[in-house]
Design an enzyme around this catalytic site. Structure first.
Site, PDB file in Angstrom:
ATOM      1  N   LYS A 116       0.821  -1.208   0.029  1.00 34.28           N
ATOM      2  CA  LYS A 116      -0.044   0.115   0.232  1.00 34.28           C
ATOM      3  C   LYS A 116       0.742   1.490  -0.112  1.00 34.28           C
ATOM      4  CE  LYS A 116      -3.729  -2.218   2.617  1.00 34.28           C
ATOM      5  NZ  LYS A 116      -4.722  -2.370   1.907  1.00 34.28           N
ATOM      6  N   LYS A 158      -2.084   1.504   9.100  1.00 31.04           N
ATOM      7  CA  LYS A 158      -2.540   0.362   7.967  1.00 31.04           C
ATOM      8  C   LYS A 158      -1.316  -0.476   7.751  1.00 31.04           C
ATOM      9  CE  LYS A 158      -6.308   1.909   5.107  1.00 31.04           C
ATOM     10  NZ  LYS A 158      -6.538   2.231   3.633  1.00 31.04           N
ATOM     11  N   GLY A 164      -7.724  -7.742   3.468  1.00 36.22           N
ATOM     12  CA  GLY A 164      -9.129  -8.275   4.112  1.00 36.22           C
ATOM     13  C   GLY A 164      -9.166  -7.692   5.739  1.00 36.22           C
ATOM     14  N   HIS A 208     -16.925   3.579   0.743  1.00 37.32           N
ATOM     15  CA  HIS A 208     -16.119   2.899  -0.001  1.00 37.32           C
ATOM     16  C   HIS A 208     -16.783   2.745  -1.485  1.00 37.32           C
ATOM     17  CE1 HIS A 208     -13.429  -0.713  -0.968  1.00 37.32           C
ATOM     18  NE2 HIS A 208     -14.185  -0.709  -1.934  1.00 37.32           N
ATOM     19  N   ARG A 296      -7.040  -7.721  -9.850  1.00 37.96           N
ATOM     20  CA  ARG A 296      -7.685  -9.134 -10.239  1.00 37.96           C
ATOM     21  C   ARG A 296      -9.372  -8.717 -10.577  1.00 37.96           C
ATOM     22  NH1 ARG A 296     -10.423  -9.326  -5.275  1.00 37.96           N
ATOM     23  NH2 ARG A 296      -9.290  -8.356  -3.671  1.00 37.96           N
TER      24      ARG A 296
HETATM   25  P1  ADP Z   1      -7.702  -3.952   2.744  1.00 40.88           P
HETATM   26  O1  ADP Z   1      -6.607  -4.309   1.925  1.00 40.88           O
HETATM   27  O2  ADP Z   1      -7.889  -4.909   4.016  1.00 40.88           O
HETATM   28  O3  ADP Z   1      -9.142  -4.039   1.952  1.00 40.88           O
HETATM   29  P2  ADP Z   1      -8.383  -1.316   2.620  1.00 40.88           P
HETATM   30  O4  ADP Z   1      -7.168  -0.289   2.648  1.00 40.88           O
HETATM   31  O5  ADP Z   1      -8.926  -1.399   1.241  1.00 40.88           O
HETATM   32  O6  ADP Z   1      -7.560  -2.301   3.222  1.00 40.88           O
HETATM   33  O7  ADP Z   1      -9.386  -0.638   3.587  1.00 40.88           O
HETATM   34  C1  ADP Z   1     -10.460  -1.667   3.692  1.00 40.88           C
HETATM   35  C2  ADP Z   1     -11.650  -0.973   4.626  1.00 40.88           C
HETATM   36  O8  ADP Z   1     -11.266   0.093   5.635  1.00 40.88           O
HETATM   37  C3  ADP Z   1     -12.115   0.390   3.388  1.00 40.88           C
HETATM   38  O9  ADP Z   1     -13.161  -0.351   2.665  1.00 40.88           O
HETATM   39  C4  ADP Z   1     -12.956   1.145   4.463  1.00 40.88           C
HETATM   40  O10 ADP Z   1     -14.169   0.784   4.881  1.00 40.88           O
HETATM   41  C5  ADP Z   1     -11.846   1.338   5.491  1.00 40.88           C
HETATM   42  N1  ADP Z   1     -11.065   2.236   5.392  1.00 40.88           N
HETATM   43  C6  ADP Z   1      -9.588   2.422   4.830  1.00 40.88           C
HETATM   44  N2  ADP Z   1      -9.158   3.498   4.939  1.00 40.88           N
HETATM   45  C7  ADP Z   1      -9.727   4.508   5.655  1.00 40.88           C
HETATM   46  C8  ADP Z   1      -9.469   5.682   6.049  1.00 40.88           C
HETATM   47  N3  ADP Z   1      -8.565   6.207   5.539  1.00 40.88           N
HETATM   48  N4  ADP Z   1     -10.561   6.293   6.720  1.00 40.88           N
HETATM   49  C9  ADP Z   1     -11.748   5.573   7.189  1.00 40.88           C
HETATM   50  N5  ADP Z   1     -11.752   4.250   6.693  1.00 40.88           N
HETATM   51  C10 ADP Z   1     -10.942   3.766   6.068  1.00 40.88           C
HETATM   52  P1  ADP Z   2     -11.399  -6.589  -0.960  1.00 39.20           P
HETATM   53  O1  ADP Z   2     -10.054  -7.378  -1.374  1.00 39.20           O
HETATM   54  O2  ADP Z   2     -11.181  -5.305  -1.666  1.00 39.20           O
HETATM   55  O3  ADP Z   2     -11.950  -6.819   0.225  1.00 39.20           O
HETATM   56  P2  ADP Z   2     -13.231  -8.492  -2.058  1.00 39.20           P
HETATM   57  O4  ADP Z   2     -14.480  -8.410  -1.094  1.00 39.20           O
HETATM   58  O5  ADP Z   2     -13.428  -8.690  -3.495  1.00 39.20           O
HETATM   59  O6  ADP Z   2     -12.284  -7.196  -2.242  1.00 39.20           O
HETATM   60  O7  ADP Z   2     -12.518  -9.828  -1.578  1.00 39.20           O
HETATM   61  C1  ADP Z   2     -11.942 -10.074  -0.266  1.00 39.20           C
HETATM   62  C2  ADP Z   2     -10.876 -10.869  -0.272  1.00 39.20           C
HETATM   63  O8  ADP Z   2     -11.024 -12.224   0.039  1.00 39.20           O
HETATM   64  C3  ADP Z   2     -10.045 -10.976  -1.527  1.00 39.20           C
HETATM   65  O9  ADP Z   2      -8.628 -10.875  -1.120  1.00 39.20           O
HETATM   66  C4  ADP Z   2     -10.462 -11.908  -2.512  1.00 39.20           C
HETATM   67  O10 ADP Z   2      -9.551 -12.323  -3.279  1.00 39.20           O
HETATM   68  C5  ADP Z   2     -10.677 -12.854  -1.173  1.00 39.20           C
HETATM   69  N1  ADP Z   2     -11.833 -13.862  -1.320  1.00 39.20           N
HETATM   70  C6  ADP Z   2     -13.012 -13.622  -1.120  1.00 39.20           C
HETATM   71  N2  ADP Z   2     -13.852 -14.784  -1.218  1.00 39.20           N
HETATM   72  C7  ADP Z   2     -12.773 -15.786  -1.734  1.00 39.20           C
HETATM   73  C8  ADP Z   2     -13.130 -17.078  -2.070  1.00 39.20           C
HETATM   74  N3  ADP Z   2     -14.296 -17.813  -1.993  1.00 39.20           N
HETATM   75  N4  ADP Z   2     -11.968 -17.935  -1.996  1.00 39.20           N
HETATM   76  C9  ADP Z   2     -10.515 -17.384  -2.098  1.00 39.20           C
HETATM   77  N5  ADP Z   2     -10.507 -16.017  -1.848  1.00 39.20           N
HETATM   78  C10 ADP Z   2     -11.540 -15.107  -1.556  1.00 39.20           C
HETATM   79 MG    MG Z   3      -9.580  -3.095   0.079  1.00 37.45          MG
END
Ligand code: ADP
Ligand code: ADP
Ligand code: MG
Length: 645
Positions: A116, A158, A164, A208, A296
């Site tokens: 990140k 973070k 996740g 988001h 992806r």
């Molecule tokens: P991950 O790789 O775990 O998906 P993200 O950086 O995408 O991490 O953040 C996951 C979630 O955390 C976001 O969808 C949002 O709900 C919350 N979040 C992330 N960054 C912020 C921020 N700067 N302020 C408030 N909420 C945040």
């Molecule tokens: P984000 O990474 O922003 O939360 P997604 O909600 O699309 O996006 O996916 C959540 C995470 O869990 C991703 O890293 C995805 O690749 C993984 N994931 C979700 N469902 C499955 C599954 N059925 N099998 C394997 N990996 C999964």
């Molecule tokens: Mg994310």
């Protein structure tokens, strides 16, 4: 176009990819673990290769084995799905070194978005707005604390390698910073083997909103946005496209930023640029910031497909096989509104605990798009993500699409495991959500109301009793009218308690009563009617009866002989219905019992017969002990006289 591809994944996404490949005339090869021998994706594919044990590390994460399977079956390309190996640059390189095509971005593109901090620095340079904060290399405690103060609390720590929602901590005040930093680092070290963190301003009332992009390695287009603000513990629950309240200005600004992000890294294939949006003052073109890019296909891609009419997997296959981008930006249009709800085997009131179980029955509403990797009879195993299906609806307006989602959830039938169906239904009926007032805190704020496990009503119990008695369907010859004078007692178990139901049938009328309530049902040509309406559907599988009202109510039907044994009562004495061994005694003299409560279990001919209390009362005496042998008709337990108790 390829002749044959291998899908390095399982579950719904493997099935989803196979569907499109088949439509394009491309042969498919599935891979499967020991746990997935009979899985839907294996049955759907043209060919399938066993790759190892049930743990992901023994099968779906074994890149070398998967590449060997592709070579052995003559597949030209590998589609990674999401999760597993989809964002692993080492795997991409190994696939290419083996002379195969990876259906997705280059290893370099994945690497540039993998961490990140590096991704944010890169995006900053490319002119993409990033969340204000610190993402430098110096990781000393003092510097990080200092940066947090400069940003201004609350801040979010973070993990740079995070995903996740792991390794993330919100810090509200300077005094809490040191502890939060230590715990974020240790979680990040454990989960990702990398303790480094970045610090971001915590956006108040965050939404988001992510943008679907598609690149050919040089140029990119976007396919509008998705709103994924309905989250629990940073996990998406219901997603939609477009985002409620989105303006043309902001959409254009976000789309441009996302395309810039994709082009900056020479992105090929489907990707998602995630932004955090400040929802306090509505959506503004300067109120969004880059969070991360997922390199992806995303779980929630179907809502984008629904509003654009594009099959993203088709585009993936076309671009990976050497075609240019299938459409110009001005050819991509947005029509109507779409929702996706993620149906999971999980126990919501227990804190969203993942559940397992055999799906005794699974059916979806006609007309909705249900993406699933399981069928009736399949097992939700502990080895993988417990997602059962994604339920997707589309309509000309948000209100219509949401109404269709509510209807689709109402008509979803799952038996055999607990699910989040009633939670999804409650969310889909949430007033604020209906008004489009979404932010990532919505679920947490209303969790009490949203996660109530609905109790079956008297009508549900009555239907379950009729089903357990075999009275749901008319026999082919007899019909129902022959049941004059039918009367029977049925035992049902729900949530650990035994329910005693009495059924009486006369012609087309049925009366079912329990201690609490009496229910009247009427039968016509189409089935049972309850309170003037068609009764909900019921599935009977083995010893399980599920009534599909609300999110479905499951009842266990104890052994039919146990039903008989409830009647083996002479006066105040409960007798052994047959000779056998006393397996368990649940009550002692002086104890109060309620009708239907389990008193003892007697085992005979390897079957267990549960003796239950015929009425409310007090146990006068217990004549047997565990391990004792009893004769048919032997007194097991006596209740005190009704007047006495
Ligand atoms: P991950 O790789 O775990 O998906 P993200 O950086 O995408 O991490 O953040 C996951 C979630 O955390 C976001 O969808 C949002 O709900 C919350 N979040 C992330 N960054 C912020 C921020 N700067 N302020 C408030 N909420 C945040
Ligand atoms: P984000 O990474 O922003 O939360 P997604 O909600 O699309 O996006 O996916 C959540 C995470 O869990 C991703 O890293 C995805 O690749 C993984 N994931 C979700 N469902 C499955 C599954 N059925 N099998 C394997 N990996 C999964
Ligand atoms: Mg994310």
């Amino acid at each position: 176009m390829f002749d044959k591809i291998l899908i390095a994944n399982r579950g719904e996404i493997a099935c989803r990819v196979i569907d499109t490949a088949r439509r394009l005339g491309v042969e498919t090869v599935a891979v499967f673990s020991d746990a997935d021998r009979g899985a839907r994706h294996v049955a759907m594919a043209d060919d399938a290769v066993h790759i190892g044990g049930p743990q992901p590390s023994e099968s779906y994460l074994r890149g070398d084995t998967i590449i060997a399977a592709a070579q052995a079956t003559g597949a030209q390309a590998i589609h990674p799905g999401y999760g597993f190996l989809s964002e692993n640059p080492g795997f991409v390189e190994a696939v290419e070194a083996a002379g195969l095509v990876f259906i997705g971005p280059s290893a370099d593109a994945i690497r540039s978005m993998g961490l990140k901090d590096a991704a944010k620095a890169l995006m900053d340079k490319a002119g993409v707005p990033v969340v204000p904060g610190y993402h430098g290399a110096d990781q000393s405690d003092a510097l990080l604390a200092d940066e947090a103060s400069k940003i201004g609390f609350p801040v979010l720590i973070k993990a740079v390698a995070g995903g996740g929602g792991k390794g993330m901590r919100k810090v509200d005040a300077p005094g809490e910073f040191a502890d939060a930093l230590a715990s974020a680092r240790s979680e990040a070290q454990t989960a990702f083997g990398n303790p480094d963190v970045l610090i971001e301003k915590f956006i108040a009332s965050p939404r988001h909103i992510e943008v679907q992009v598609f690149g050919d390695g040089t140029r990119a287009v976007h396919l509008f946005e998705r709103d994924c603000s309905l989250q629990r513990r940073h996990q998406k629950v219901i997603e939609e496209a477009p985002a409620p309240g989105m303006t043309d200005d902001m959409r254009a600004a976000m789309g441009d930023a996302a395309v810039r992000a994709a082009e900056a890294i020479g992105y090929a294939g489907a990707g998602t640029v995630e932004f955090i949006v400040d929802g306090t003052e509505g959506l503004r073109p300067d109120g969004f910031w880059f969070m991360e890019m997922n390199t992806r296909l995303q779980v929630e891609h179907p809502v984008t497909e629904a509003v654009t009419g594009v099959d993203l997997v088709e585009w993936q296959l076309r671009v990976a096989s050497g075609d240019g981008l299938p459409a110009r930006q001005d050819e991509i249009t947005l029509t109507g509104h779409s929702f996706e709800a993620r149906l999971y085997a999980e126990d919501v009131p227990a804190g969203f605990l993942p559940a397992t179980g055999r799906l005794a029955h699974l059916a979806f509403a006609p007309g909705c798009r249900a993406e699933t990797g399981v069928r009736t009879g399949d097992e939700i195993s502990p080895f993988y993500d417990p997602m059962i299906a994604k339920i997707v609806t589309h309509g000309p307006t948000r209100a219509i699409a949401l109404g269709k989602l509510r209807a689709a959830l109402r008509d979803t039938q799952v038996a055999g495991t607990v699910t989040n169906l009633s939670f999804l239904a409650a969310l889909a009926a949430h007033d604020g959500f209906a008004r489009g007032e979404v932010d990532t805190g919505l679920i947490a704020r209303d969790i009490g109301r949203l996660s109530v496990a609905p109790e079956p009503g008297a009508g549900d119990v009555a239907l379950a009793a009729l089903a357990a008695a075999g009275l749901m369907e008319p026999g082919p010859m007899t019909g129902f009218t022959l049941w004059g004078g039918f009367r029977r007692q049925i035992l049902l178990e729900h949530a650990g308690a035994v329910i005693v139901a009495e059924i009486e049938i006369d012609g087309c009328e049925a009366r079912v009563w329990t201690k609490e309530e009496t229910v009247q049902l009427h039968r016509d040509g189409s089935g049972w009617r309850l309170e003037g309406r068609r009764a909900p559907a019921v599935a009977c599988t083995g010893d399980l009866v599920t009534v599909f009202s609300g999110a479905g109510h499951g009842f266990k039907v104890p052994d039919p002989l146990a039903v008989l044994s409830a009647g083996a009562v002479v006066g105040n004495v409960v007798e052994a219905p047959m000779p056998g061994l006393v397996k368990a005694v649940f009550v002692a003299g002086g104890e109060s019992v309620v009708a239907g409560q389990k008193l003892a279990i007697i085992e005979a001919m390897k079957m267990e017969h549960t003796l239950v209390a015929p009425r409310d009362g007090v146990v006068e005496a217990c004549f047997v002990t565990e391990g004792a042998q009893v004769e048919a008709g032997a007194a097991v337990i006596a209740l005190e006289d009704e007047e006495a108790s």
